[in-house]
Design an enzyme around this catalytic site. Structure first.
Site, short mmCIF file in Angstrom:
data_model
loop_
_atom_site.label_atom_id
_atom_site.label_comp_id
_atom_site.label_asym_id
_atom_site.label_seq_id
_atom_site.Cartn_x
_atom_site.Cartn_y
_atom_site.Cartn_z
N GLY A 82 0.78 -1.23 0.00
CA GLY A 82 0.00 0.00 0.00
C GLY A 82 0.81 1.27 0.00
N HIS B 3 -10.81 -7.26 -4.94
CA HIS B 3 -9.38 -7.56 -5.05
C HIS B 3 -9.23 -9.07 -4.84
CE1 HIS B 3 -4.98 -6.49 -4.04
NE2 HIS B 3 -5.08 -7.81 -3.96
N ARG C 83 7.01 -13.13 -3.80
CA ARG C 83 7.45 -13.38 -2.42
C ARG C 83 6.33 -14.05 -1.64
NH1 ARG C 83 4.19 -9.69 0.01
NH2 ARG C 83 3.92 -7.66 -0.99
#
Length: 441
Positions: free
Chosen positions: A165, A208, A290
């Site tokens: 973010g 999302h 990751r």
């Protein structure tokens, strides 16, 4: 398998990696800044090396200091966790040059997906839909202004490198863009050592949705999906697996797009492909190369310890996993991030307990002091249910039972949020949580 692994991170993710290493009988080296000397994770590790001052630029972002710690302790692998150097391709390459195994994708794979503008171009080439967006790196203000006007407002200003973010702003007009650009660049530079930015079209209503993958170079295993729509200030707050809004057909399409994206890359290690979902259409947003903060809900729904699986893959141990998890999930897992809120006036955690039926990943115990230098995360509380409705009920019960005395937290906001009829009914968008916060203030 590795003999000794250095964890280039801190807090709860360092604790999580240490626990995985113990399962595989791998010795661990923790690194710490001066303010983390007494942190719980440093006590769990087999060895500890102080690598620098409190400021992340001098410690957790100091690649040379971390590598020197690995060399001096004879570690043969480095796990970066998430954040800090986790998506730094140069650091991954440096590890390889030093003969130390990087627990993550190869440097060129990180570079490809680490530049969000380049990643979108790549996705388009693979036939994966994307939202319109343009890089503004290297452009002077008049060119940036012209680009924004050509695209049309509202827009989202995003850091090309990084996540969490940081470096993200919703922009409604040229004036706001001019005001926010310098701030967003500074934020991105501080967090990721790179201030490259790009502009993207803004969707007024979307979900999302993300897909968890684990690549072996020859195979891309898809370990399910998550709905991470409930975000505040571009930070995820509540995450669940699977995305209950999806039909089996939509889930099949989502997985196919994800396989399509990576088919020719020889992708290795964990990764998360993130999409915006609106009007039945998936739009590739970015890929995080990751381990994700919210990996725990995927572990709870698949029964796979994905940190252990990541370590095995990096060590060349064969993985016995299905190519894709079932399209019709048999349970739901939900995670709530418990975070400190500003201003942090009390750092001593006097009491911290939760129901035994929940999974809690944390870097803190009662008696510890909350470290304010890095991020606000205190703990991740996770529950499961045979259906989403049952999981929501379990989450409501678990949050009500958490006792945390010390720093001011978002616990009350979480409790109010999961009781909202719209949340219970799964009628949310990526903008819902901000609206709910505003209605509480």
């Amino acid at each position: 398998m590795f003999h000794k692994l250095l964890i280039a991170n801190r807090g709860e993710i360092a604790v999580r990696i240490i626990k995985a290493c113990r399962q595989l009988h791998i010795q661990t080296v923790a690194v710490c800044s001066t303010v983390d000397r007494q942190a719980w994770y440093t006590q769990l590790a087999d060895e500890v090396v102080c690598i620098g001052p409190a400021a992340a630029t001098g410690s957790y972002l100091n690649a040379e200091a971390i590598l020197m710690a690995a060399i001096n302790t004879q570690a043969d692998a480095i796990h970066p966790g998430y954040g800090f150097l986790a998506e730094n391709a140069d650091f991954a390459a440096m590890c390889a040059e030093c003969g130390i195994t990087w627990i993550g994708p190869q440097a060129e794979q990180i570079r490809l997906m680490g530049d969000k503008s380049r990643a979108k171009q790549f996705a388009q080439q693979q036939g994966v839909p994307v939202l319109a967006g343009r890089s503004i790196q290297g452009l002077a203000w008049p060119q940036i202004k012209q680009t924004a006007l050509q695209m049309g407002f509202p827009l989202v200003l995003k850091a090309s490198h990084g996540g969490g973010g940081k470096g993200i702003r919703v922009i409604d007009d040229v004036h706001a863009l001019h005001q926010q650009l310098r701030v967003a660049r500074a934020e991105a530079a501080a967090a990721f050592l790179n201030d490259a930015m790009y502009l993207e079209h803004y969707l007024p209503s979307a979900r999302h949705i993300e897909v968890q993958v684990l690549g072996t170079g020859a195979t891309v295993h898809i370990l399910g999906d998550r709905d991470c729509s409930l975000q505040l200030h571009k930070q995820k707050v509540l995450e669940e697996s699977p995305a209950s809004i999806l039909t089996p057909a939509q889930r099949r399409d989502l997985y196919q797009l994800s396989q399509q994206l990576l088919a020719e890359t020889g992708y290795q290690s964990l990764g998360t492909i993130e999409y915006l979902f609106a009007d039945g259409q998936f739009y590739f947003m970015e890929m995080n190369t990751r381990l994700q903060v919210e990996h725990g809900v995927t572990e709870l729904t698949t029964g796979i310890d994905i940190v252990v699986a990541q370590l095995k893959q990096a060590a060349g141990v064969p993985l016995h996993l299905a190519a894709t998890v079932d399209l019709i999930p048999t349970k739901t897992a939900i995670e709530a991030r418990i975070t400190a809120v500003l201003p942090v006036e009390q750092t001593l955690i006097k009491q911290f307990s939760w129901p035994a039926t929940s999974r809690v990943d944390t870097g803190y115990r009662a008696g510890d002091r909350f470290v304010t230098m890095y991020d606000g995360l205190i703990a991740k509380l996770m529950v499961t249910g045979t259906t989403r409705a049952q999981a929501v009920q379990h989450l409501q019960t678990a949050l009500a039972a958490v006792k945390l005395v010390g720093p001011a937290t978002n616990l009350n906001f979480l409790r109010q949020t999961v009781a909202r009829p719209a949340y219970v009914a799964d009628q949310v968008t990526i903008h819902s949580l901000a609206a709910w916060e505003a209605s509480n203030s």
